[in-house]
Design an enzyme around this catalytic site. Structure first.
Site, PDB file in Angstrom:
ATOM      1  N   GLU A 131      50.304  22.521  28.684  1.00 40.37           N
ATOM      2  CA  GLU A 131      51.743  22.601  28.392  1.00 40.37           C
ATOM      3  C   GLU A 131      51.962  23.820  27.516  1.00 40.37           C
ATOM      4  O   GLU A 131      51.007  24.419  27.004  1.00 40.37           O
ATOM      5  CB  GLU A 131      52.205  21.319  27.692  1.00 40.37           C
ATOM      6  CG  GLU A 131      52.019  20.099  28.596  1.00 40.37           C
ATOM      7  CD  GLU A 131      52.432  18.798  27.951  1.00 40.37           C
ATOM      8  OE1 GLU A 131      52.943  18.830  26.814  1.00 40.37           O
ATOM      9  OE2 GLU A 131      52.222  17.761  28.591  1.00 40.37           O
ATOM     10  N   TRP A 160      51.699  26.978  33.237  1.00 43.73           N
ATOM     11  CA  TRP A 160      50.590  27.739  33.855  1.00 43.73           C
ATOM     12  C   TRP A 160      50.003  27.018  35.048  1.00 43.73           C
ATOM     13  O   TRP A 160      48.792  27.034  35.258  1.00 43.73           O
ATOM     14  CB  TRP A 160      49.465  28.010  32.822  1.00 43.73           C
ATOM     15  CG  TRP A 160      49.961  28.507  31.519  1.00 43.73           C
ATOM     16  CD1 TRP A 160      49.880  27.873  30.314  1.00 43.73           C
ATOM     17  CD2 TRP A 160      50.621  29.750  31.270  1.00 43.73           C
ATOM     18  NE1 TRP A 160      50.447  28.634  29.336  1.00 43.73           N
ATOM     19  CE2 TRP A 160      50.913  29.791  29.890  1.00 43.73           C
ATOM     20  CE3 TRP A 160      51.005  30.824  32.081  1.00 43.73           C
ATOM     21  CZ2 TRP A 160      51.578  30.865  29.302  1.00 43.73           C
ATOM     22  CZ3 TRP A 160      51.661  31.901  31.499  1.00 43.73           C
ATOM     23  CH2 TRP A 160      51.942  31.907  30.122  1.00 43.73           C
ATOM     24  N   ILE A 161      50.851  26.380  35.851  1.00 38.51           N
ATOM     25  CA  ILE A 161      50.335  25.568  36.946  1.00 38.51           C
ATOM     26  C   ILE A 161      50.141  26.426  38.200  1.00 38.51           C
ATOM     27  O   ILE A 161      51.106  26.919  38.790  1.00 38.51           O
ATOM     28  CB  ILE A 161      51.286  24.389  37.254  1.00 38.51           C
ATOM     29  CG1 ILE A 161      51.524  23.565  35.980  1.00 38.51           C
ATOM     30  CG2 ILE A 161      50.713  23.534  38.380  1.00 38.51           C
ATOM     31  CD1 ILE A 161      50.263  23.095  35.266  1.00 38.51           C
ATOM     32  N   THR A 162      48.871  26.575  38.589  1.00 36.94           N
ATOM     33  CA  THR A 162      48.555  27.255  39.848  1.00 36.94           C
ATOM     34  C   THR A 162      49.096  26.404  40.992  1.00 36.94           C
ATOM     35  O   THR A 162      48.885  25.189  40.998  1.00 36.94           O
ATOM     36  CB  THR A 162      47.027  27.414  39.998  1.00 36.94           C
ATOM     37  OG1 THR A 162      46.534  28.139  38.883  1.00 36.94           O
ATOM     38  CG2 THR A 162      46.682  28.151  41.295  1.00 36.94           C
ATOM     39  N   ARG A 271      30.050  59.578  48.127  1.00 36.49           N
ATOM     40  CA  ARG A 271      30.654  60.593  47.259  1.00 36.49           C
ATOM     41  C   ARG A 271      29.593  61.605  46.795  1.00 36.49           C
ATOM     42  O   ARG A 271      28.583  61.226  46.212  1.00 36.49           O
ATOM     43  CB  ARG A 271      31.282  59.896  46.039  1.00 36.49           C
ATOM     44  CG  ARG A 271      31.776  60.820  44.957  1.00 36.49           C
ATOM     45  CD  ARG A 271      33.035  61.557  45.363  1.00 36.49           C
ATOM     46  NE  ARG A 271      33.519  62.362  44.253  1.00 36.49           N
ATOM     47  CZ  ARG A 271      34.529  63.205  44.343  1.00 36.49           C
ATOM     48  NH1 ARG A 271      35.167  63.355  45.504  1.00 36.49           N
ATOM     49  NH2 ARG A 271      34.917  63.904  43.304  1.00 36.49           N
ATOM     50  N   GLN A 339      34.894  52.517  37.120  1.00 37.74           N
ATOM     51  CA  GLN A 339      34.259  53.703  36.526  1.00 37.74           C
ATOM     52  C   GLN A 339      33.429  54.463  37.560  1.00 37.74           C
ATOM     53  O   GLN A 339      33.461  55.693  37.596  1.00 37.74           O
ATOM     54  CB  GLN A 339      33.381  53.264  35.349  1.00 37.74           C
ATOM     55  CG  GLN A 339      32.916  54.414  34.461  1.00 37.74           C
ATOM     56  CD  GLN A 339      34.066  55.004  33.649  1.00 37.74           C
ATOM     57  OE1 GLN A 339      35.116  54.381  33.498  1.00 37.74           O
ATOM     58  NE2 GLN A 339      33.884  56.217  33.163  1.00 37.74           N
ATOM     59  N   LEU A 341      33.917  54.676  40.708  1.00 39.23           N
ATOM     60  CA  LEU A 341      34.824  55.381  41.623  1.00 39.23           C
ATOM     61  C   LEU A 341      35.641  56.465  40.922  1.00 39.23           C
ATOM     62  O   LEU A 341      36.332  57.247  41.585  1.00 39.23           O
ATOM     63  CB  LEU A 341      35.769  54.390  42.315  1.00 39.23           C
ATOM     64  CG  LEU A 341      35.264  53.811  43.640  1.00 39.23           C
ATOM     65  CD1 LEU A 341      34.104  52.841  43.423  1.00 39.23           C
ATOM     66  CD2 LEU A 341      36.374  53.106  44.401  1.00 39.23           C
ATOM     67  N   GLY A 343      38.515  58.520  39.211  1.00 38.16           N
ATOM     68  CA  GLY A 343      39.964  58.516  39.397  1.00 38.16           C
ATOM     69  C   GLY A 343      40.372  57.706  40.600  1.00 38.16           C
ATOM     70  O   GLY A 343      41.386  56.994  40.579  1.00 38.16           O
ATOM     71  N   GLU A 366      41.264  27.476  32.870  1.00 37.83           N
ATOM     72  CA  GLU A 366      40.334  26.330  32.854  1.00 37.83           C
ATOM     73  C   GLU A 366      39.455  26.357  31.604  1.00 37.83           C
ATOM     74  O   GLU A 366      38.264  26.083  31.649  1.00 37.83           O
ATOM     75  CB  GLU A 366      39.519  26.262  34.153  1.00 37.83           C
ATOM     76  CG  GLU A 366      40.478  26.096  35.331  1.00 37.83           C
ATOM     77  CD  GLU A 366      39.889  25.467  36.566  1.00 37.83           C
ATOM     78  OE1 GLU A 366      38.922  24.723  36.448  1.00 37.83           O
ATOM     79  OE2 GLU A 366      40.436  25.720  37.651  1.00 37.83           O
TER      80      GLU A 366
END
Lengths: 383, 258
Positions: A131, A160-162, A271, A339, A341, A343, A366
């Site tokens: 709550e 916060w109910i999924t 890369r 990091q 990858l 930019g 949870e």
């Protein structure tokens, strides 16, 4: 593409199940995750697809239409789904959490009445404990169920109910007397009852496809048999459900981290910089190695908990350890994937920035990771 | 109502496919899967049985591995399977294949045969009609919807010029296109149940088919030559002037795209 993890599975049925899960991940989940997350659209159709294939109810009892699978298999399915799309992997585990009290504590008549329908694959359930002023301190909850002539009247709001606002049924933990250990009970609340409503979804940092909302119970009249388990058993039921839920969150975290590692690894093979693949530089090499090692360790940690659950053993500390370790790991691994990858990783052209935003919440929900440490500490030194 | 669905095992159409020196497909070079269009036929058969009751049977012709394609149909919910496999079948063309499938269907018995409109490997699109011809049954082609009313099958078909509604008396053969439906995924229970379903192995001798009428020797057609598809040429560039609009419309109209 679905993950390339070589799985530990007990038999050919489980292997075929994982192959089906990967096929569905490839065809239905991976391609559309980014767009749904960008627009904050809840993928109800995807849950119907999973439901029709029996994937929403794998760990629930076969006699009511579930898959009857051990946690050690079910959690690996959650990991695969989460690697493809966390909203779906976590949503599947939340559905399970929202079904747990009915499946484990409901009596035969309640299960006949609601569980079969819940496990049909067409329904989505949610779990209401937190709550606005009772998060980590769950026992401070004030939502109240009051007896009246022929049942209960439920009043209060859950935060916060999924699946808040999209679920078909809610398992609600509510106060049934003012004080004492037996003050809290669990209830089965169909969303269609008059007085059940939800606020608009929260605007979140990530995991936007999964709707999180406050659910309001405005003097909802419940039948007498809406009480799940014994009167006053609610906190026990809630904490028991969290043991299962925390292992599932660990599996979710491992899935997203695995997906991030696979993106980072593929990129480091392609890369080029300074005349060679960036993956050939020791700096990147070591990052990938640490990511892979910690993912493997986290996977084994949730599987330890799963095997203990399957053997009927206590998992309070193990579930907390798995949740703590896996979600902290996933935060680090997804950050490192961005990091690797560079930019490009910070742009929406690649999924890793989204993964990084999404796993942050796994350190919070949870039971925050601070609460997990308290749980583990209490298991060590006692109360 | 008994429905036979014909399924074919093909190389995965997403993988690189290669021809052997004799112009036949190298079936070991790619992962073998159920022909995608046949899963639409399976879905059609399952829907008909869900509405009207009855039983479904998946039939394939091919090497022993063709059973895997049948198993996939069983996982989706088809009741039983049969595979015609025989060394003499190697190299069968569409005519020979149709002879064998028709003999198997006559032997198994069926009120309705449903097939995908083509296979993704050979792409001949003729086998369903040939099967109907050999059986002497009516053929409803390229169905995008199918309904059964008593002993009558009705299909809807989209053509370049309109929308056809075609009827035939059962027994009949129906070929379905992708627009028909969205094939279901197997369910976890379907996967475990499929392992307990039987797949009968049928032989040419058992079906009473003369081995000289099938295989390379019994096939009236053969591939004389094969070449890789030419690489795509440059497109046409239309200048930005008012005439460009009609040029583009003509281009699309010629290809029946508008």
């Amino acid at each position: 593409m679905a993950t390339n993890v070589e799985r530990e599975l007990p038999d050919s049925d489980a292997a075929d199940l994982l192959a089906l899960v990967r096929e569905i991940c490839d065809s239905e989940l991976i391609g559309q995750a980014a767009e749904y997350e960008r627009t904050g659209t809840f993928p109800r159709d995807v849950f119907h697809t999973l439901g029709r294939s029996g994937l929403l109810t794998l760990a629930h009892p076969e006699e009511y239409g579930g898959g009857g699978l051990p946690q050690a298999v079910y959690l690996q399915v959650i990991e695969e789904l989460s690697a493809a799309w966390l909203t779906v992997g976590m949503g599947t585990s939340v559905h399970s959490l929202g079904t747990h009290a009915l499946a484990k504590y409901g009596d035969a008549a309640q299960k006949e009445k609601w569980l079969r329908d819940s496990l049909s694959g067409e329904r989505l359930n949610a779990y209401c404990l937190s709550e606005a002023h009772a998060g980590s301190d769950a026992k401070a909850l004030i939502t109240r169920a009051t007896r009246d002539d022929d049942g209960w009247v439920l009043a209060g709001s859950k935060a916060w109910i999924t699946h808040g606002g999209v679920a078909d049924n809610y398992t609600v933990i509510a106060r049934t007397s003012s004080e004492g250990d037996g003050a809290i009970s669990a209830f089965w609340v169909p969303a269609s009852l008059p007085g059940v409503g939800a606020n608009p979804p929260e605007h979140k940092m990530g995991l936007k496809g999964s709707h999180t909302a406050t659910v309001n119970f405005d003097n909802v009249r419940l039948p007498a048999d809406a009480l799940l388990g014994e009167l006053g058993q609610g906190m026990k039921i809630a904490l028991d459900a969290l043991n299962y839920g925390r292992l599932a969150i660990a599996a979710c975290a491992v899935g997203v981290a695995q997906a991030a590692l696979e993106v980072a690894t593929a990129y480091s093979r392609e890369r080029m910089a300074f005349g060679q693949r960036i993956g050939d530089f020791q700096g990147v090499h070591f990052m990938l190695a640490d990511m892979a090692t910690r993912i493997a360790a986290a996977r084994q940690l949730y599987l330890v908990g799963a095997r203990r659950l399957d053997a009927g053993k206590n998992v309070v500390a193990e579930a907390a350890m798995a949740k703590l370790f896996a979600t902290d790991m996933a935060m680090d691994v997804t950050t490192d994937a961005v990091q690797v990858l560079g930019g490009a990783g910070y742009t929406e052209d690649f999924p890793v920035e989204r993964y990084m935003r999404e796993v942050k919440v796994l350190q919070i929900l949870e039971g925050t990771n601070q609460i997990q440490r308290s749980v583990i500490g209490r298991a060590l030194v006692g109360r | 109502m008994k429905i036979v669905v014909c399924v074919k095992q093909v190389p995965d159409s997403w993988s690189e496919r290669q021809l052997r020196a004799d112009h036949r497909l190298d079936r070991d070079a790619a992962e073998r899967v159920i022909n995608d269009l046949d899963t639409y036929a399976v879905e059609a058969a399952l829907q008909i049985v869900e509405q009207h009751g009855g039983e479904t049977l998946a039939l394939s012709m091919g090497p022993a591995s063709a059973e895997e394609a049948v198993r996939k149909a069983l996982q989706m919910g088809v009741d039983a399977g049969a595979v015609v496999t025989d060394d003499a079948l190697a190299g069968s063309d569409a005519v020979a294949t149709a002879r064998v499938l028709a003999a198997a269907i006559a032997s198994l018995g069926a009120d309705l045969v449903v097939m995908g409109v083509e296979s993704t490997d050979a792409k001949m699109s003729v086998v369903p009609a040939m099967v109907a011809e050999v059986l002497g049954w009516p053929m409803l082609t390229q169905a995008q919807a199918l309904s059964i009313d008593g002993a009558t099958a009705t299909i809807e078909r989209q053509t370049a010029t309109g929308h056809d509604v075609v009827q035939a008396d059962l027994p009949a053969v129906v070929s379905v296109v992708e627009k028909f439906n969205e094939p279901r995924y197997p369910s976890f229970k379907g996967i475990t149940a499929a392992k307990k379903k039987t797949v009968d192995v049928l032989t040419l001798a058992g079906l009473g088919v003369d081995p000289t009428t099938v295989g390379t020797a019994g096939s009236p057609t053969s591939v004389a030559a094969a070449q890789p598809a030419p690489t795509r040429g440059a497109g046409v560039i239309v200048d930005e002037d008012p005439a460009a609009i009609s040029a583009l419309v003509d281009f699309l109209a010629e290809r029946r795209l508008v």
